[in-house]
Design a protein around this motif. Structure first.
Motif, PDB file in Angstrom:
ATOM      1  N   GLY A   1      23.575  28.846  50.374  1.00 26.14           N
ATOM      2  CA  GLY A   1      23.962  27.602  51.042  1.00 26.14           C
ATOM      3  C   GLY A   1      25.478  27.484  51.018  1.00 26.14           C
ATOM      4  O   GLY A   1      26.119  27.882  50.038  1.00 26.14           O
ATOM      5  N   SER A   2      26.074  27.015  52.109  1.00 27.80           N
ATOM      6  CA  SER A   2      27.524  26.863  52.202  1.00 27.80           C
ATOM      7  C   SER A   2      28.227  28.214  51.958  1.00 27.80           C
ATOM      8  O   SER A   2      29.345  28.270  51.457  1.00 27.80           O
ATOM      9  N   ALA A   3      27.519  29.311  52.312  1.00 30.93           N
ATOM     10  CA  ALA A   3      28.036  30.685  52.139  1.00 30.93           C
ATOM     11  C   ALA A   3      28.491  30.935  50.700  1.00 30.93           C
ATOM     12  O   ALA A   3      29.427  31.682  50.447  1.00 30.93           O
ATOM     13  N   GLY A   4      27.811  30.287  49.748  1.00 27.80           N
ATOM     14  CA  GLY A   4      28.142  30.493  48.333  1.00 27.80           C
ATOM     15  C   GLY A   4      29.414  29.796  47.896  1.00 27.80           C
ATOM     16  O   GLY A   4      29.839  29.957  46.748  1.00 27.80           O
ATOM     17  N   GLU A   5      30.015  29.011  48.783  1.00 25.95           N
ATOM     18  CA  GLU A   5      31.282  28.347  48.443  1.00 25.95           C
ATOM     19  C   GLU A   5      31.018  26.947  47.862  1.00 25.95           C
ATOM     20  O   GLU A   5      31.478  25.935  48.401  1.00 25.95           O
ATOM     21  N   ARG A   6      30.236  26.932  46.796  1.00 26.71           N
ATOM     22  CA  ARG A   6      29.999  25.671  46.072  1.00 26.71           C
ATOM     23  C   ARG A   6      30.271  25.952  44.607  1.00 26.71           C
ATOM     24  O   ARG A   6      29.853  26.990  44.092  1.00 26.71           O
ATOM     25  N   CYS A   7      30.908  24.982  43.937  1.00 25.36           N
ATOM     26  CA  CYS A   7      31.160  25.195  42.510  1.00 25.36           C
ATOM     27  C   CYS A   7      29.866  25.194  41.721  1.00 25.36           C
ATOM     28  O   CYS A   7      29.820  25.654  40.597  1.00 25.36           O
ATOM     29  N   MET A   8      28.781  24.676  42.309  1.00 24.81           N
ATOM     30  CA  MET A   8      27.488  24.673  41.622  1.00 24.81           C
ATOM     31  C   MET A   8      26.551  25.733  42.212  1.00 24.81           C
ATOM     32  O   MET A   8      25.354  25.751  41.890  1.00 24.81           O
ATOM     33  N   ALA A   9      27.065  26.609  43.069  1.00 22.24           N
ATOM     34  CA  ALA A   9      26.231  27.687  43.612  1.00 22.24           C
ATOM     35  C   ALA A   9      25.717  28.544  42.465  1.00 22.24           C
ATOM     36  O   ALA A   9      26.410  28.758  41.473  1.00 22.24           O
ATOM     37  N   ILE A  10      24.502  29.031  42.590  1.00 24.71           N
ATOM     38  CA  ILE A  10      24.005  30.044  41.642  1.00 24.71           C
ATOM     39  C   ILE A  10      24.534  31.392  42.140  1.00 24.71           C
ATOM     40  O   ILE A  10      24.256  31.803  43.273  1.00 24.71           O
ATOM     41  N   SER A  11      25.315  32.064  41.300  1.00 25.26           N
ATOM     42  CA  SER A  11      25.827  33.374  41.713  1.00 25.26           C
ATOM     43  C   SER A  11      25.285  34.496  40.843  1.00 25.26           C
ATOM     44  O   SER A  11      25.508  35.670  41.137  1.00 25.26           O
ATOM     45  N   ALA A  12      24.601  34.152  39.754  1.00 25.08           N
ATOM     46  CA  ALA A  12      24.008  35.179  38.895  1.00 25.08           C
ATOM     47  C   ALA A  12      22.610  34.744  38.478  1.00 25.08           C
ATOM     48  O   ALA A  12      22.417  33.616  38.024  1.00 25.08           O
ATOM     49  N   VAL A  13      21.642  35.664  38.640  1.00 25.68           N
ATOM     50  CA  VAL A  13      20.288  35.393  38.167  1.00 25.68           C
ATOM     51  C   VAL A  13      20.040  36.285  36.959  1.00 25.68           C
ATOM     52  O   VAL A  13      20.357  37.469  36.994  1.00 25.68           O
TER      53      VAL A  13
END
Ligand code: NAD
Length: 506
Positions: free
Chosen positions: A284-296
Motif C-alpha cells: 500500500g502506498s508503494a511501501g512509503e509508509r512509516c508503518m508499512a510492514i517491510s519484513a516478515v
C-alpha cells in the motif's frame, strides 16, 4: 532535492504568513513532481532565514491573544475547520495523489485519519482541565493547570502531506499555541490549502503559518529563540539532528524517525487472512509508509505456505497512476528514490536472498516516464543483508525464517528501529507473550498496521522516536502545554510571626 532557478513557465507555491499568501525571498527552488507522469509541475521556494523571521515573528505577535482566547472559542474554530476539511476532503486527496503518487482511495483514507485528530482536538476544553485539591494545608488550596508554550514548529515528511501535519497543529492550536509548519518540499501544496481553510474557519492571522524549504529553514527554526517546541516526522538521521539541535537550543522536541516494521507469522495463523493483510501493509502506498510492514518473520512451517500466497497476491496488484480506476499501487516519489530502491533489489540478489518477485522490469503503458516499480518479494533473507538492515521505503518485502517465537522476538528486538510490529496467530498465549516482550511502540495482534486512533497517541521506540512524548492524543496535549501548580491562601488575619521553616502539616 536538486535546487533549480525560478522559471516563468512553472507556478510557484506561496508561503502563508500572517493570514495571507506571501512570496518567498528565495533564490533557490525545488521541483515538485507528478510522480505518475515523471514531470515537474510546480516549484517550491526554498526559504531563507529572513522568511523564518517573518513567520516566527507573526506567530509570536499572535500568541498572547490566542493564548487568552477561551478554549471553547478555539475549539469552535476547529469545529468549523473540521467541516471545511470534510467538504474539501476529495480535493485534498487529489492534491496528495498528484504530488505524492498514492492511489486516490489511499489518499482519502489518510485525509480522514487526519480529520480525526481535529475531532480529538475539538474536545480541548475538557482535555485542558486541571486538578484541584482543597485544604492541602490549613486554609490552603492547590490547583494544577496546563498552559501553552508559545510558538511551535512542525516539520513533516513527504509521505503524508495532509495527515502528518494534522497530527500536530490541531492539537498545538487547540492548546493555545501558535504554529509554523514546514512541510516536505516535495509535497508543499496541501499545507497551503489547509492554511486557507483555517483562515476561512476564523483563525486569526499569524496563528498558523507555512514556510517551505530544506535544511536551511529547518535549522533556522531549530535555532530561533522564539520557537519553543518542535515536532518533527521524517527519517532517522534527520530526526536525530532535529532532536539534538533543538534540545541544545533549549527547546522541547519530539522527533519521529524511520522504521523497519516486522510482522511475525506463526504456523497456526489463518494464512489467507494474513497474506491479504501483509499485501496491504507492504505494498500500500508503494511501501512509503512509516508503518508499512517491510519484513516478515515466518516461524516454522509458516514460511512456505505464506510465500506462495504472497507471490500470487502481489503479482495481481495493478500498478499505475494513483488516479486511474482499479489501480492498487502508484509510483514512488521520485526518480532518485526509484533508483535507490532498485539498487537495493540488485544488492539483495547479489547477497544471495531468493527473489520471488522482482519489480525492476515493470513498464506502465501510457505512463512510461512515471517513477514506477513493481511489487518485489525476497525469501530467505538474513539479518546481515542490507535489504533487511536498511529502511528502503519502497514496494519491497523481505521474508526471514525463524524456528521459534522466541527467535522471532529476539530478531525484532535486535533491530535498531521500533516503530510498529504485528503478530499473526490464533494462539492467545503466544500473542500475549509477544505483546509483553516486544520492544516496539505500536503493536498489532492480527492487525497489520496498528496506527493508534487520534484519541490515543502515536509513536515508536528506539531509533523511531527521539524525545519522550508521542504525537496527538493525550501525549500531544502534554507536549504542547506545560504544567503550573498554584498554591493559594486567603488569610483572614495577619500571621502572628514570620515562619522560617519548611511548612508541613505537622
Ligand atoms: P526526510 O527526513 O528526508 O525529510 C523530512 C523533513 O525534514 C522534510 O520536511 C525535509 O525538508 C526536512 N529535511 C530533510 N533533510 C534535512 C536535513 N538534512 N536537515 C534538516 N531538515 C531536513 O524524510 P522524508 O523522505 O520526507 O520522509 C520519509 C521518512 O519519514 C521515512 O524515513 C519514514 O519512515 C519517515 N516517517 C516516519 C513517520 C513516523 O511516524 N515515525 C511517519 C512518516 C514518515
Amino acid at each position: 532535492m536538486r535546487a533549480v532557478m525560478q522559471s516563468a513557465a512553472m507556478p510557484q507555491v506561496p508561503l502563508w504568513i500572517d493570514g495571507r499568501t506571501q512570496p518567498a525571498s528565495a533564490q533557490r527552488f525545488g521541483e515538485v513532481f507528478d510522480p505518475a507522469r515523471g514531470a515537474a509541475i510546480r516549484l517550491t521556494p526554498l526559504c531563507e532565514a529572513q522568511d523564518v523571521e517573518l513567520a516566527v515573528s507573526a506567530a509570536a505577535r499572535a500568541f498572547p491573544a490566542w493564548r487568552d482566547t477561551p478554549p471553547l472559542r478555539r475549539a469552535r474554530i476547529l469545529m468549523r475547520f473540521r467541516e471545511l476539511l470534510e467538504a474539501d476532503k476529495e480535493a485534498l486527496a487529489r492534491l496528495v495523489t498528484e504530488e505524492h503518487g498514492k492511489t486516490l482511495d489511499d489518499a482519502l483514507g489518510s485525509v480522514i485519519r487526519g480529520i480525526e485528530v481535529v475531532e480529538f482536538a475539538m474536545g480541548i476544553p475538557h482535555l485542558l482541565k486541571g486538578e484541584f485539591a482543597e485544604n492541602v494545608g490549613g486554609g490552603v488550596d492547590c490547583v494544577s493547570l496546563r498552559q501553552p508554550l508559545g510558538v511551535c514548529a512542525g516539520i513533516t515528511p513527504f509521505n503524508f502531506p495532509v495527515m502528518v501535519p494534522l497530527w500536530m497543529f490541531p492539537v498545538a492550536l487547540a492548546c493555545g499555541n501558535t504554529f509554523v509548519l514546514k512541510p516536505s518540499e516535495k509535497v508543499p501544496s496541501a499545507s497551503l490549502r489547509m492554511a486557507e481553510l483555517l483562515h476561512e474557519a476564523g483563525l486569526p492571522p499569524g496563528v498558523f503559518n507555512v514556510l517551505h524549504g530544506d535544511r536551511v529553514v529547518v535549522d533556522a527554526l531549530l535555532n530561533h529563540p522564539l520557537v519553543k517546541a518542535v515536532s518533527f516526522v521524517g527519517s532517522t538521521p534527520v530526526a536525530r539532528h532535529v532532536y539534538e539541535t533543538g534540545t541544545r537550543a533549549g527547546k522541547r522536541v519530539q522527533a519521529l524517525g524511520g522504521a523497519k516494521n516486522h510482522a511475525v507469522v506463526l504456523p497456526d495463523a489463518d494464512m489467507e487472512f494474513t497474506a491479504d493483510a501483509l499485501i496491504g501493509a507492504a505494498y500500500g502506498s508503494a511501501g512509503e509508509r512509516c508503518m508499512a510492514i517491510s519484513a516478515v518473520v515466518a516461524v516454522g512451517a509458516a514460511g512456505d505456505a505464506l510465500i506462495e500466497k504472497l507471490k500470487a497476491k502481489a503479482s495481481a496488484i495493478r500498478v499505475g497512476p494513483g488516479n486511474a480506476p482499479g489501480v492498487g499501487m502508484g509510483p514512488v516519489i521520485s526518480a532518485p528514490h526509484r533508483a535507490r530502491v532498485a539498487g537495493y533489489i540488485d544488492q539483495g540478489v547479489k547477497a544471495g536472498a531468493e527473489p520471488v518477485l522482482d519489480g525492476r522490469g515493470l513498464r506502465v503503458e501510457g505512463a512510461e516516464q512515471g517513477f514506477f516499480l513493481g511489487p518485489t518479494l525476497f525469501d530467505r533473507v538474513r539479518p546481515e543483508m542490507a535489504i533487511y538492515r536498511d529502511e528502503i521505503f519502497g514496494p519491497l518485502l523481505v521474508v526471514l525464517r525463524a524456528a521459534t517465537l522466541a527467535e522471532a522476538i529476539a530478531l525484532v528486538n535486535a533491530n535498531p528501529y521500533g516503530n510498529g510490529t504485528a503478530i499473526f496467530t490464533r494462539d492467545g498465549a503466544a500473542a500475549r507473550r509477544f505483546q509483553n516482550e516486544i520492544e516496539v511502540g505500536m503493536v498489532g495482534i492480527n492487525v497489520p498496521i496498528p496506527v493508534p486512533m487520534a484519541f490515543f497517541s502515536f509513536g515508536g521506540w528506539k531509533a523511531s522516536l527521539f524525545g519522550d512524548t508521542h504525537v496527538h492524543g493525550p501525549e500531544g496535549v502534554r507536549f504542547y502545554t506545560r504544567g503550573k501548580v498554584v498554591t493559594t491562601r486567603w488569610p483572614e488575619s495577619a500571621a502572628a510571626a514570620p515562619g522560617l521553616d519548611m511548612p508541613t502539616l505537622g
